[in-house]
Design a protein around this motif. Structure first.
Motif, PDB file in Angstrom:
ATOM      1  N   ARG A  31       0.503 -17.013  26.511  1.00  0.00           N
ATOM      2  CA  ARG A  31       0.517 -18.381  27.037  1.00  0.00           C
ATOM      3  C   ARG A  31       1.448 -18.503  28.233  1.00  0.00           C
ATOM      4  N   ILE A  35       0.052 -19.821  31.787  1.00  0.00           N
ATOM      5  CA  ILE A  35       0.524 -21.020  32.485  1.00  0.00           C
ATOM      6  C   ILE A  35       0.903 -20.706  33.928  1.00  0.00           C
ATOM      7  N   LEU A  43      -4.730 -25.200  31.085  1.00  0.00           N
ATOM      8  CA  LEU A  43      -4.200 -25.320  29.735  1.00  0.00           C
ATOM      9  C   LEU A  43      -4.763 -26.567  29.062  1.00  0.00           C
ATOM     10  N   ASN A  46      -8.356 -25.942  28.051  1.00  0.00           N
ATOM     11  CA  ASN A  46      -8.393 -25.167  26.808  1.00  0.00           C
ATOM     12  C   ASN A  46      -8.240 -26.063  25.591  1.00  0.00           C
ATOM     13  N   GLY A 261      -2.590 -30.662  28.272  1.00  0.00           N
ATOM     14  CA  GLY A 261      -1.951 -29.366  28.495  1.00  0.00           C
ATOM     15  C   GLY A 261      -0.500 -29.352  28.058  1.00  0.00           C
ATOM     16  N   SER A 264      -0.350 -29.520  24.335  1.00  0.00           N
ATOM     17  CA  SER A 264      -0.850 -28.298  23.702  1.00  0.00           C
ATOM     18  C   SER A 264       0.255 -27.269  23.489  1.00  0.00           C
ATOM     19  N   ASN A 265       1.281 -27.282  24.341  1.00  0.00           N
ATOM     20  CA  ASN A 265       2.410 -26.362  24.136  1.00  0.00           C
ATOM     21  C   ASN A 265       3.151 -26.709  22.848  1.00  0.00           C
TER      22      ASN A 265
END
Length: 510
Positions: A31, A35, A43, A46, A261, A264-265
């Motif tokens: 990841r 990024i 991201l 996704n 995005g 999502s982290n």
């Protein structure tokens, strides 16, 4: 037999832990490279496609849970003819499902521009989507064979294959990102490894159970009973997907795809952490299925108490640490521009807590077929979630959408499913469980606040500083949680089982 269940559960947990550790390390590396190579927009794409395709996966009608559940009894009775017939029946179903998902997935392409909310248009968006769709379709092609390993408490066999394939996939994807910086090739590699993984796992399943190749058609009566269970499983599947796979879509439409995005982290960190405690309970679900088939109500409740105290202790450590440490981790990992607000972090923590503390309940739900009796409450929960997400999303943006998910759960199955489980399988009233759940929530809330306040006084400027902060907050959480639950019934039962296990080993050696 109980000792055999315990041993199999332990092996499943051990292999799942190893898999998660390996995957966790490689996922962070992958990841990070992703990024810096592609940016937060990709991201977000996704994360968005994950939820869109999650909605499409409703086509499987909840077959996964129903199929594994239907195999528990014939496996316990060693009825190979029945097992082979069930596998043969599900084979036809999953081929049909793969076709339906493919058709519906392709038909969704014209609607992509309405859910992708970016300042600049991405070329080849349809290709990205189709490759992601292929991942979902390929996952259906071999499940009807590998599910027998899960039901027979041999999930570690599948895990070993998945671990190898994940390692090879992530290494290959990292190489492609660094050398080619081609997102299409990156996705194609992922799709290819999903297919290879399923083919290999399928062959291994046939090797363990060669008789499944000789399956015959089920009797009409049995097919009717399965379809009845599937009806319940379908409602659960639809409700679960609407509950868990709409957040990113709503965030993309109401806040922006870039926000997906960023979120999502945090979601990846939450998911990876969650996998460690989820696998403890999912690895023993098949053992519980065996337990339900063979043991009495008292034994069932004892095991549930053991599971529940484990979940309470895990929550007491993980949730306060996540809330207090995650923003510092994101800053060290990616930088301040990737950080979300404290309020958002608390909302993520709340959802994480509900996912953790209810794991014992869910392991029994899957093992007992409880979904047949509580199907409508999940439908109500899903409806609440969508309505509240829109309302709170308008008022509070991202934190509001996340808060809506928690409120929807609390209003519905958090109180209803225990009521049914205790009545049907323990022959008990659930009031003590409710009180313990409320008490644990208050404890977690207090620990999270203490950790958050402690964290404010500890400035993190390096990995060493973050580790020191984690040790301090983690130690406080472990100490207080251990003191609270050291004398609980579940803890005492666990101690007894450990002592008895060592005694048996000593007797065997003598």
């Amino acid at each position: 037999m109980s000792e055999n269940r315990t041993k199999k559960a332990f092996v499943n947990v051990a292999f799942n832990f190893a898999n998660q550790i390996v995957t966790l390390v490689l996922s962070f590396i992958s990841r990070t490279v992703f990024i810096y190579a592609f940016g937060v927009e990709y991201l977000g794409i996704n994360g968005l496609f994950t939820d869109v395709l999650g909605l499409l996966s409703m086509a499987d009608l909840g077959f996964n849970t129903v199929m594994v559940y239907s195999l528990y009894q014939p496996l316990a009775e060693k009825d190979t003819d029945k097992i082979a017939s069930l596998v043969f029946f599900y084979r036809k179903v999953y081929i049909f499902i793969a076709i339906v998902v493919s058709v519906v997935g392709v038909a969704f392409i014209p609607f992509l521009p309405f859910v992708v909310n970016l300042e600049k248009e991405l070329k080849d968006l349809n290709i990205y989507y189709l490759l992601s769709l292929a991942n979902v379709v390929f996952s259906y092609l071999c499940f009807y064979k590998t599910s027998i390993l899960t039901a027979d408490q041999k999930n570690y066999v599948i895990v070993k294959i998945s671990m190898l394939m994940n390692v090879l996939k992530i290494i290959a994807q990292i190489f492609v990102i660094m050398i080619l910086r081609n997102y299409i090739v990156y996705l194609a590699i992922g799709t290819g490894f999903v297919l290879i993984n399923n083919i290999v796992a399928s062959k291994v399943a046939v090797k363990h159970y060669p008789f499944i190749k000789q399956g015959k058609s089920l009797e009409k009566r049995e097919q009717k009973e399965i379809m009845k269970n599937i009806g319940s499983g379908f409602l659960y599947k639809v409700s679960s997907v609407l509950l868990n796979s709409t957040d990113n879509i709503l965030i993309s439409v109401m806040v922006g795809t870039v926000a997906v995005g960023l979120y999502s982290n945090y979601l990846m960190l939450q998911t990876k952490i969650s996998c460690f405690y989820i696998l403890v309970f999912s690895s023993i679900t098949a053992s519980i299925g065996n337990l339900i088939a063979k043991e009495n109500e008292r034994k069932r409740y004892e095991i549930f108490q053991c599971e529940q105290v484990v979940s309470y202790i895990i929550c007491g450590v993980l949730i306060p640490c996540y809330i207090s440490l995650v923003n510092d981790f994101i800053v060290l990992w990616l930088g301040e521009k990737f950080v979300l607000s404290d309020l958002t972090v608390w909302m993520i923590g709340l959802n994480m807590y509900l996912g953790c503390v209810l794991q014992p309940l869910w392991s029994y739900r899957d093992a007992t077929g409880l979904f047949r009796k509580t199907k409508w409450i999940m439908v109500i929960c899903a409806i609440f979630n969508i309505v509240l997400s829109v309302m709170f999303g308008v008022l509070m943006d991202l934190p509001g959408i996340l808060l809506a998910s928690s409120i929807s759960r609390l209003l519905t199955y958090v109180w209803y499913e225990p009521k049914v489980l205790f009545k049907e399988y323990f022959n008990l009233r659930p009031y003590k469980y409710y009180f313990s759940l409320v008490g644990n929530f208050v404890l977690i809330l207090g620990l999270s606040y203490i950790g958050f306040r402690l964290g404010r006084g500890l400035v993190v400027e390096s990995v060493g500083g973050w580790l020191l902060k984690a040790i301090i907050i983690g130690s406080v959480s472990v100490l207080i949680t251990s003191m609270v639950y050291k004398n609980s019934n579940g803890t005492q039962l666990i101690k007894e089982k450990i002592v008895n296990m060592f005694k048996r080993d000593e007797d065997n050696r003598n």
